[in-house]
Scaffold this motif. Structure first.
Motif, PDB file in Angstrom:
ATOM      1  N   HIS A 247      40.504  15.916  38.461  1.00  0.00           N
ATOM      2  CA  HIS A 247      39.206  15.256  38.621  1.00  0.00           C
ATOM      3  C   HIS A 247      38.792  15.283  40.086  1.00  0.00           C
ATOM      4  O   HIS A 247      39.621  15.455  40.975  1.00  0.00           O
ATOM      5  CB  HIS A 247      39.262  13.812  38.125  1.00  0.00           C
ATOM      6  CG  HIS A 247      40.318  13.012  38.830  1.00  0.00           C
ATOM      7  ND1 HIS A 247      41.623  12.985  38.414  1.00  0.00           N
ATOM      8  CD2 HIS A 247      40.253  12.268  39.959  1.00  0.00           C
ATOM      9  CE1 HIS A 247      42.319  12.234  39.238  1.00  0.00           C
ATOM     10  NE2 HIS A 247      41.530  11.790  40.185  1.00  0.00           N
ATOM     11  N   ILE A 248      37.494  15.100  40.310  1.00  0.00           N
ATOM     12  CA  ILE A 248      36.956  15.081  41.667  1.00  0.00           C
ATOM     13  C   ILE A 248      36.977  13.643  42.171  1.00  0.00           C
ATOM     14  O   ILE A 248      36.534  12.725  41.474  1.00  0.00           O
ATOM     15  CB  ILE A 248      35.514  15.634  41.664  1.00  0.00           C
ATOM     16  CG1 ILE A 248      35.567  17.119  41.268  1.00  0.00           C
ATOM     17  CG2 ILE A 248      34.851  15.447  43.017  1.00  0.00           C
ATOM     18  CD1 ILE A 248      34.203  17.736  41.049  1.00  0.00           C
ATOM     19  N   THR A 249      37.536  13.459  43.351  1.00  0.00           N
ATOM     20  CA  THR A 249      37.621  12.110  43.911  1.00  0.00           C
ATOM     21  C   THR A 249      36.416  11.865  44.830  1.00  0.00           C
ATOM     22  O   THR A 249      36.151  12.672  45.722  1.00  0.00           O
ATOM     23  CB  THR A 249      38.919  11.969  44.731  1.00  0.00           C
ATOM     24  OG1 THR A 249      40.024  12.198  43.865  1.00  0.00           O
ATOM     25  CG2 THR A 249      39.041  10.579  45.358  1.00  0.00           C
ATOM     26  N   PRO A 250      35.695  10.773  44.598  1.00  0.00           N
ATOM     27  CA  PRO A 250      34.593  10.438  45.520  1.00  0.00           C
ATOM     28  C   PRO A 250      35.159  10.142  46.910  1.00  0.00           C
ATOM     29  O   PRO A 250      36.190   9.473  47.029  1.00  0.00           O
ATOM     30  CB  PRO A 250      33.984   9.169  44.915  1.00  0.00           C
ATOM     31  CG  PRO A 250      34.551   9.045  43.537  1.00  0.00           C
ATOM     32  CD  PRO A 250      35.847   9.781  43.525  1.00  0.00           C
ATOM     33  N   LEU A 251      34.536  10.668  47.943  1.00  0.00           N
ATOM     34  CA  LEU A 251      35.077  10.499  49.290  1.00  0.00           C
ATOM     35  C   LEU A 251      35.149   9.029  49.697  1.00  0.00           C
ATOM     36  O   LEU A 251      35.974   8.641  50.508  1.00  0.00           O
ATOM     37  CB  LEU A 251      34.243  11.297  50.296  1.00  0.00           C
ATOM     38  CG  LEU A 251      34.354  12.829  50.123  1.00  0.00           C
ATOM     39  CD1 LEU A 251      33.445  13.550  51.108  1.00  0.00           C
ATOM     40  CD2 LEU A 251      35.800  13.285  50.274  1.00  0.00           C
ATOM     41  N   GLY A 252      34.296   8.230  49.107  1.00  0.00           N
ATOM     42  CA  GLY A 252      34.341   6.794  49.411  1.00  0.00           C
ATOM     43  C   GLY A 252      35.649   6.147  48.966  1.00  0.00           C
ATOM     44  O   GLY A 252      36.043   5.101  49.483  1.00  0.00           O
ATOM     45  N   ASP A 253      36.345   6.757  47.998  1.00  0.00           N
ATOM     46  CA  ASP A 253      37.605   6.193  47.494  1.00  0.00           C
ATOM     47  C   ASP A 253      38.824   6.772  48.209  1.00  0.00           C
ATOM     48  O   ASP A 253      39.963   6.412  47.907  1.00  0.00           O
ATOM     49  CB  ASP A 253      37.788   6.519  45.994  1.00  0.00           C
ATOM     50  CG  ASP A 253      36.736   5.821  45.150  1.00  0.00           C
ATOM     51  OD1 ASP A 253      36.062   4.926  45.696  1.00  0.00           O
ATOM     52  OD2 ASP A 253      36.599   6.190  43.967  1.00  0.00           O
ATOM     53  N   LEU A 254      38.592   7.709  49.111  1.00  0.00           N
ATOM     54  CA  LEU A 254      39.703   8.446  49.707  1.00  0.00           C
ATOM     55  C   LEU A 254      40.520   7.562  50.647  1.00  0.00           C
ATOM     56  O   LEU A 254      39.972   6.798  51.437  1.00  0.00           O
ATOM     57  CB  LEU A 254      39.106   9.629  50.488  1.00  0.00           C
ATOM     58  CG  LEU A 254      40.060  10.734  50.896  1.00  0.00           C
ATOM     59  CD1 LEU A 254      40.685  11.356  49.663  1.00  0.00           C
ATOM     60  CD2 LEU A 254      39.297  11.807  51.681  1.00  0.00           C
ATOM     61  N   ARG A 255      41.858   7.669  50.534  1.00  0.00           N
ATOM     62  CA  ARG A 255      42.734   6.970  51.477  1.00  0.00           C
ATOM     63  C   ARG A 255      43.694   7.978  52.100  1.00  0.00           C
ATOM     64  O   ARG A 255      43.942   9.036  51.519  1.00  0.00           O
ATOM     65  CB  ARG A 255      43.554   5.903  50.735  1.00  0.00           C
ATOM     66  CG  ARG A 255      42.768   4.682  50.310  1.00  0.00           C
ATOM     67  CD  ARG A 255      43.511   3.965  49.242  1.00  0.00           C
ATOM     68  NE  ARG A 255      44.008   4.963  48.254  1.00  0.00           N
ATOM     69  CZ  ARG A 255      44.774   4.673  47.231  1.00  0.00           C
ATOM     70  NH1 ARG A 255      45.146   3.442  47.013  1.00  0.00           N
ATOM     71  NH2 ARG A 255      45.186   5.624  46.392  1.00  0.00           N
ATOM     72  N   ALA A 256      44.220   7.614  53.260  1.00  0.00           N
ATOM     73  CA  ALA A 256      45.158   8.511  53.939  1.00  0.00           C
ATOM     74  C   ALA A 256      46.342   8.783  53.019  1.00  0.00           C
ATOM     75  O   ALA A 256      46.828   7.882  52.341  1.00  0.00           O
ATOM     76  CB  ALA A 256      45.644   7.888  55.240  1.00  0.00           C
ATOM     77  N   GLY A 257      46.788  10.025  52.961  1.00  0.00           N
ATOM     78  CA  GLY A 257      47.937  10.366  52.118  1.00  0.00           C
ATOM     79  C   GLY A 257      47.526  10.903  50.763  1.00  0.00           C
ATOM     80  O   GLY A 257      48.320  11.519  50.071  1.00  0.00           O
ATOM     81  N   ASP A 258      46.291  10.666  50.343  1.00  0.00           N
ATOM     82  CA  ASP A 258      45.838  11.173  49.043  1.00  0.00           C
ATOM     83  C   ASP A 258      45.676  12.690  49.091  1.00  0.00           C
ATOM     84  O   ASP A 258      45.185  13.235  50.066  1.00  0.00           O
ATOM     85  CB  ASP A 258      44.480  10.565  48.671  1.00  0.00           C
ATOM     86  CG  ASP A 258      44.586   9.106  48.287  1.00  0.00           C
ATOM     87  OD1 ASP A 258      45.741   8.625  48.170  1.00  0.00           O
ATOM     88  OD2 ASP A 258      43.541   8.446  48.123  1.00  0.00           O
ATOM     89  N   GLU A 259      46.079  13.336  48.016  1.00  0.00           N
ATOM     90  CA  GLU A 259      45.851  14.771  47.861  1.00  0.00           C
ATOM     91  C   GLU A 259      44.793  14.915  46.777  1.00  0.00           C
ATOM     92  O   GLU A 259      45.071  14.575  45.630  1.00  0.00           O
ATOM     93  CB  GLU A 259      47.155  15.423  47.389  1.00  0.00           C
ATOM     94  CG  GLU A 259      47.597  16.569  48.235  1.00  0.00           C
ATOM     95  CD  GLU A 259      48.869  17.204  47.714  1.00  0.00           C
ATOM     96  OE1 GLU A 259      49.434  16.756  46.700  1.00  0.00           O
ATOM     97  OE2 GLU A 259      49.294  18.172  48.342  1.00  0.00           O
ATOM     98  N   VAL A 260      43.635  15.375  47.115  1.00  0.00           N
ATOM     99  CA  VAL A 260      42.522  15.282  46.157  1.00  0.00           C
ATOM    100  C   VAL A 260      41.652  16.528  46.095  1.00  0.00           C
ATOM    101  O   VAL A 260      41.639  17.342  47.007  1.00  0.00           O
ATOM    102  CB  VAL A 260      41.585  14.113  46.525  1.00  0.00           C
ATOM    103  CG1 VAL A 260      42.299  12.781  46.416  1.00  0.00           C
ATOM    104  CG2 VAL A 260      40.990  14.325  47.910  1.00  0.00           C
TER     105      VAL A 260
END
Ligand code: ADP
Ligand code: MG
Length: 693
Positions: A47-60
């Motif tokens: 799935h596509i992760t909204p950039l607003g939900d992105l946290r350090a360490g996430d691989e998206v």
């Protein structure tokens, strides 16, 4: 008909000679190899992760518009893009980029990418994302399954490995190619194991709702199933090895009494009940015309050498030779001296095949071995050398087994006479827990010396911080003045022999200066063998009061008068090693002390190790704790020896499977012996070597 076990990988699309070569380097030759080449981990690209939900360490996976692009001339030139999807921003950074990329990656373009977010100087950043430019009006699908990441090597990238795996997986469901289910129905049912094909499918292409954590930790049923099969194959391999060896004939060593009785009478001590029991087990084995395959486990200082001596006397009395193999030159020298001292009055000739024997001396010794005058031959793995021929080898004793692998035992076995296999006695101080022993030593019978000689006093173990070193030296001073002897062990983790030798030399000089009037010796791995022996001999004779040493003295060294052990940097050593080192004292009747010098701050693990050591001296308890802290690879010493090397299974992770696997092995041998050969062929690469036995 080519099945997965035989179909060469160059039949797959994308495999030319070059790729085939790279695959070969990973051990991948046929379709089946590829199927059992499991992902290390997985990426979720479903799935596509909204950039607003992105946290350090996430691989998206993200999809965004480039808002700004600029070249930064910092320490390294880089192309920095600022992208947004309306919900938030992220920076994309490229260190390597070409003209074409630079022209395409401009403000206003849309990008679909994948990568790991890290904290950068201006908020979250993704370095070198995988990407493609897209048309935002055109729908672009996302992955349907989790994306596997395979162990790779130069010249083989992930997309290629994935494409190859996919081609292999397609054939999973093709009856002409599908790998055979080798586990009998009853075993699958009894232990709730997934069918092979289902397991392989799930491991390579997990559906998006799979619990990633269980796949990566090995708790997933698909992985359990595969690990189970591999452990089972290993177990069956060792049992088969045992059966094969047991079909050979060994010399029945029936004469023993007179010589052994005389020997026991000359000893300055009486044997412990445990030594007597184990010796009796060995004696009974030796008297049979079937090769003995016995492991003697006994904690440090429990007196295994006497048991070995008795066995070799029984061999001598029956007219055959014994080869005694030790893991280090130093230990082989010590065994030689001990046995020579013990056997001289009995007129049994003991020979030492040291690495430094050269020319005529060596040739003369080889002749005595070949003609049979040298009855007991002591050495290191140098005993394997081709030019060493025994007149009549009937018994091989391997001390400190954890330093050797199955292969070495097989190699030494080959030194027996034609049509005659020597008996095997293996001794170890590594008190491995039962389930592990069942796995690693499934080919051996086990005897345990579970008692220390009478009169041994517990060793006082204290942990003292490095800053109180001077105090420790004062205590040594007092102790040595009172006539005691001490070891000071220098350790450096991952240091070269040269550095280590240097450290030991420096420490010896310092201590000699701090202990005026006391005799300080030195022993380390870079000294000439003769100098090492000299230092050891002078320490043993009491001429040296303090011996500064590296871990060359770790195993087996026996100077009963030494009663003080100082271990530097103890926080860096593993439990087993500390236990072995400590075992160099407390070998006589004198009260002994072990000082663990450590540098603060202690990590939690190090603290746990030091306190375990202070609390107990019981090798089994220590091994159990060690297993919890470090895992079986270390406990068995397989890291160094490659004794047990698994493809999928992991003894620590899969420890709970071992008892089940042992039961399953029984059942396969009894009810489905036809499964054994194909299982070995699939899993045990060394199969060839074993089958030559
Ligand atoms: P390990 O099991 O560690 O190889 P060793 O065989 O080196 O132990 O024995 C340790 C020490 O104990 C040696 O000095 C040995 O002579 C001595 N020893 C062995 N058996 C006995 C016993 N039954 N009583 C007293 N001392 C013993
Ligand atoms: Mg020993």
């Amino acid at each position: 008909m080519p099945d997965t076990a035989t179909m060469p990988l160059n039949r797959l699309k994308g495999v030319g000679p070059k790729v085939a070569e790279h695959l070969e380097r990973l051990g991948l030759r046929v379709l089946q190899d590829l199927l059992f080449h499991l992902p290390l981990r997985y990426q979720d690209r479903t799935h596509i992760t909204p950039l607003g939900d992105l946290r350090a360490g996430d691989e998206v996976v993200f999809q965004a518009e480039i808002r700004a692009a600029q070249i930064i001339y910092g320490k390294r030139r880089s192309l920095l893009l600022r992208v947004s999807d309306g919900s938030g921003f992220v920076q994309l950074r490229f260190f390597h980029f070409n003209q074409v990329q630079q022209q395409a990656l401009v403000a206003g373009a849309y990008i679909r990418g994948f990568g790991e977010a890290r904290r950068g100087p201006q908020g979250l950043e993704i370095t070198h994302p995988e990407y493609r430019l897209i048309d935002p009006g055109q729908p672009l699908p996302v992955a349907e399954r989790l994306t596997p990441i395979y162990p790779a090597t130069e010249g083989l990238n992930q997309p290629l490995l994935r494409r190859l795996a996919e081609q292999a997986l397609v054939r999973l469901h093709d009856p002409r190619y599908a790998p055979t289910e080798l586990l009998p129905e009853s075993i699958l049912a009894q232990w709730h194991l997934l069918p092979l094909i289902e397991a392989l499918q799930a491991v390579h292409q997990p559906p998006p709702d799979s619990a990633l954590a269980t796949l990566e930790s090995g708790a997933h049923p698909a992985l359990r199933r595969l690990a189970f099969e591999e452990l089972l194959a290993f177990q069956l391999g060792l049992r088969q090895l045992r059966q094969r060896i047991r079909q050979h004939r060994a010399p029945a060593l029936t004469a023993h009494d007179a010589l052994c009785t005389r020997f026991v009478q000359t000893l300055p001590f009486t044997l412990t009940t445990a030594q007597l029991r184990v010796s009796a087990e060995v004696r009974a084995d030796l008297a049979l015309a079937t090769p003995m395959l016995r492991l003697v486990q006994g904690d440090v200082g429990s007196g295994k050498t006497v048991v070995a001596a008795l066995a070799s006397l029984q061999a001598a009395a029956s007219g055959v030779q014994t080869a005694l193999m030790a893991p280090t030159e130093l230990l082989s020298e010590q065994h030689f001296q001990t046995l020579q001292r013990w056997f001289a009055p009995l007129a049994v000739e003991v020979a030492w095949l040291g690495g430094r024997l050269k020319g005529k001396t060596r040739a003369a010794l080889l002749a005595r071995i070949a003609q049979g005058q040298a009855t007991v031959v002591v050495g290191t793995h140098a005993l394997f050398q081709d030019d060493i021929v025994f007149a009549n080898l009937g018994l091989m004793i391997i001390d400190e087994q954890h330093r050797f692998g199955v292969h070495q035992r097989l190699a030494l076995r080959a030194k027996g006479r034609l049509n005659q296999t020597p008996h095997q006695l293996v001794m170890t101080a590594t008190p491995i827990p039962r389930t592990l022993a069942m796995t690693a030593y499934a080919d051996l019978d086990v005897s345990v010396i579970d008692e220390l000689p009478r009169g041994r006093q517990p060793i006082d173990t204290v942990a003292i911080p490095e800053r109180r070193r001077d105090e420790v030296i004062q205590r040594i001073h007092t102790a040595l003045r009172e006539g005691r002897q001490a070891y000071w062990v220098c350790t450096l983790i991952d240091a070269s022999e040269v550095l280590l030798a240097q450290a030991a030399e420096d420490t010896a000089a310092q201590l000699a200066a701090a202990l005026p009037g006391l005799r300080v010796g030195l022993i380390h791995g870079r000294m000439k063998a003769a100098d090492k022996e000299d230092a050891m001999a002078r320490f043993k004779a009491g001429a040296l009061q303090l011996l500064v040493a590296t871990t060359v003295i770790e195993v087996g060294v026996d100077v009963p008068n030494a009663s003080l052990m100082i271990i530097e940097n103890a926080e860096r050593l593993g439990l087993a090693q500390l236990h072995q080192l400590r075992g160099r004292v407390g070998r006589g009747e004198i009260k002994s002390t072990c000082v663990l010098l450590y540098r603060s701050p202690l990590s939690e693990q190090a603290r746990a190790r030091l306190s375990t050591l202070r609390e107990t001296q019981d090798g089994f308890a220590i091994a159990r704790r060690d297993l919890e802290l470090r895992g079986p690879g270390e406990v068995l010493g397989t890291r160094q020896t490659g004794l047990v090397q698994f493809h999928i299974a992991d003894l620590a992770r899969d420890a709970a499977l071992l008892p089940k696997v042992a039961l399953a092995a029984e059942s396969v041998l009894q009810h489905h012996p036809e499964c054994v050969a194909p299982l070995l062929q699939r899993w045990v690469r060394q199969g060839q070597q074993y089958s030559e036995v």
